[in-house]
Design an enzyme around this catalytic site. Structure first.
Site, PDB file in Angstrom:
ATOM      1  CG  ASN A 188      -0.162  -6.592  -4.578  1.00 40.35           C
ATOM      2  OD1 ASN A 188      -0.609  -6.748  -3.458  1.00 40.35           O
ATOM      3  ND2 ASN A 188      -0.800  -5.896  -5.507  1.00 40.35           N
ATOM      4  NE  ARG A 192     -14.793  -6.850   0.367  1.00 39.64           N
ATOM      5  CZ  ARG A 192     -14.850  -7.847   1.244  1.00 39.64           C
ATOM      6  NH1 ARG A 192     -13.856  -8.024   2.105  1.00 39.64           N
ATOM      7  NH2 ARG A 192     -15.888  -8.667   1.270  1.00 39.64           N
ATOM      8  CE  LYS A 251      -3.426  -2.903   1.367  1.00 33.20           C
ATOM      9  NZ  LYS A 251      -3.263  -4.364   1.454  1.00 33.20           N
ATOM     10  CG  ASP A 289      -3.765  -4.706  -7.124  1.00 29.57           C
ATOM     11  OD1 ASP A 289      -3.467  -5.567  -7.969  1.00 29.57           O
ATOM     12  OD2 ASP A 289      -3.967  -4.965  -5.923  1.00 29.57           O
ATOM     13  CE  LYS A 310      -5.959   0.454  -0.142  1.00 25.82           C
ATOM     14  NZ  LYS A 310      -6.001  -0.079  -1.517  1.00 25.82           N
ATOM     15  CD  GLU A 347      -3.641  -2.993  -2.345  1.00 25.66           C
ATOM     16  OE1 GLU A 347      -3.122  -4.123  -2.485  1.00 25.66           O
ATOM     17  OE2 GLU A 347      -4.603  -2.773  -1.596  1.00 25.66           O
ATOM     18  NE  ARG A 368      -7.508  -8.314  -9.270  1.00 28.77           N
ATOM     19  CZ  ARG A 368      -6.520  -7.889  -8.491  1.00 28.77           C
ATOM     20  NH1 ARG A 368      -6.037  -8.660  -7.545  1.00 28.77           N
ATOM     21  NH2 ARG A 368      -6.020  -6.687  -8.667  1.00 28.77           N
ATOM     22  NE  ARG A 391      -2.167  -7.818  -8.899  1.00 29.40           N
ATOM     23  CZ  ARG A 391      -2.174  -8.626  -7.843  1.00 29.40           C
ATOM     24  NH1 ARG A 391      -1.690  -9.851  -7.946  1.00 29.40           N
ATOM     25  NH2 ARG A 391      -2.672  -8.201  -6.691  1.00 29.40           N
TER      26      ARG A 391
END
Length: 321
Positions: free
Chosen positions: A288, A238, A126, A278, A161, A286, A230, A215
């Protein structure tokens, strides 16, 4: 060349192989003739000045009826391996950090650790986005309730979050006037008023989430030409498969490719060979690097070979030695 590859991961008996990216990596390495060595976080230890691990030889088969076979081989120095994949899922807690200390020592002894242990510590999925403000929606990170409330008043609708979550856990969408605002903030920062005990991120809510949280996978600085969108289920905001989102594979857009180009040089400089960005709408939300997923979903839909490309990047570094 028959390289020796170790993998630090969650219990292999509990994974879902049809969507597990670590499993895709193991299949790709085995297809290259590499020997696989399996270990979990608790198997790492330091003794006699060397980082060691209780290892098991691993063979994998793409068969849901029986996808692995393990053979104990005892404790060995990690530096006897050519490379180690750190693929332990969050939570990103102190035990995870302690493991990166040990992996850092193994790296110094000559083992290639992917992704680099220091990057795993420094690049929180994040908070790391704040290094690229031109790519991100407005955001704040704070332990103070008043800072989060002021941001909500400014943006009118936000997402809150924790910094250490995954899979859509504890993500809240909050509007101005929401009667649950106080309890949500209190739960996330761990305090009823003033400064809390935990940092929390707030980002402007992006209505484009209805079209999917995309993604974007990056392998050795290059984005994969397809992304996994997604798309939240009915009544959800979400975009996480673990939270019931549906998956749709799409060609990478010009904007997503541009965002990848902004982030990739910094990833490479930090020793990150595999990452997942993301993107919601036009915005990076984000980054990752701990254990990014979505390899198998994209490969099935578009006949790509992402894990094979990743192993080729690792092999190039090992060959260069």
């Amino acid at each position: 060349m028959n390289y020796r590859l170790g993998v630090v991961m969650d219990p292999i008996g509990s994974i879902k192989i049809h969507k597990d990216s670590t499993f895709a990596m193991l299949l790709a390495a085995q297809q290259r003739g590499w020997s696989l060595h399996y270990l979990e976080l608790a198997d790492l230890f330091l003794a006699n000045g060397k980082v060691q691990a209780r290892m098991q030889h691993l063979e994998v088969t793409d068969d849901p009826a029986g996808w692995y076979r393990l053979e104990p081989i005892g404790a060995q120095p990690l530096a006897q391996l050519d490379a180690v994949l750190m693929r332990k899922d969050p939570p990103f807690d102190m035990e995870y950090i302690y493991a990166t200390y040990l992996l850092e020592l193994a790296r110094a002894a000559g083992c290639l650790v992917v992704n680099a242990p220091q990057a795993l510590r420094d690049a929180n999925e994040k908070a790391f986005t704040a290094h690229f403000p031109h790519c991100c929606p407005p955001l704040v990170i704070s332990r103070h309730a008043e800072v989060l409330r002021a941001f909500l008043a400014e943006q009118q609708e936000i997402v809150l979050k924790p910094l250490d979550g995954m899979g859509g856990q504890s993500i809240f969408r909050v509007r101005v006037g929401d009667p649950n605002t106080s309890v949500i903030i209190e739960a996330l920062i761990g305090a009823s008023r003033g400064a809390g005990q935990r940092f929390c991120m707030a980002q402007r809510f992006l209505p484009e989430i209805a079209d999917g949280d995309k993604r974007v996978l990056i392998v050795d600085g290059e984005p994969v030409p397809f992304v996994l969108a997604r798309i939240p289920g009915a009544g959800e905001s979400r975009g996480n498969l673990a939270a019931g989102a549906r998956a749709e594979v799409r060609p990478i857009s010009a904007r997503e490719r541009w965002i990848a180009a902004q982030v990739a040089p910094e990833l490479q400089a930090r020793g990150v060979l595999f990452a997942g960005l993301d993107v919601i709408g036009d915005w990076l939300t984000e980054i990752n690097i701990t254990s990014p997923t979505c390899i198998r979903e994209i490969d099935r839909a578009r006949d790509t070979a992402i894990a094979e490309d990743f192993m080729a990047a690792i092999e190039a570094r090992l060959d260069a030695r």
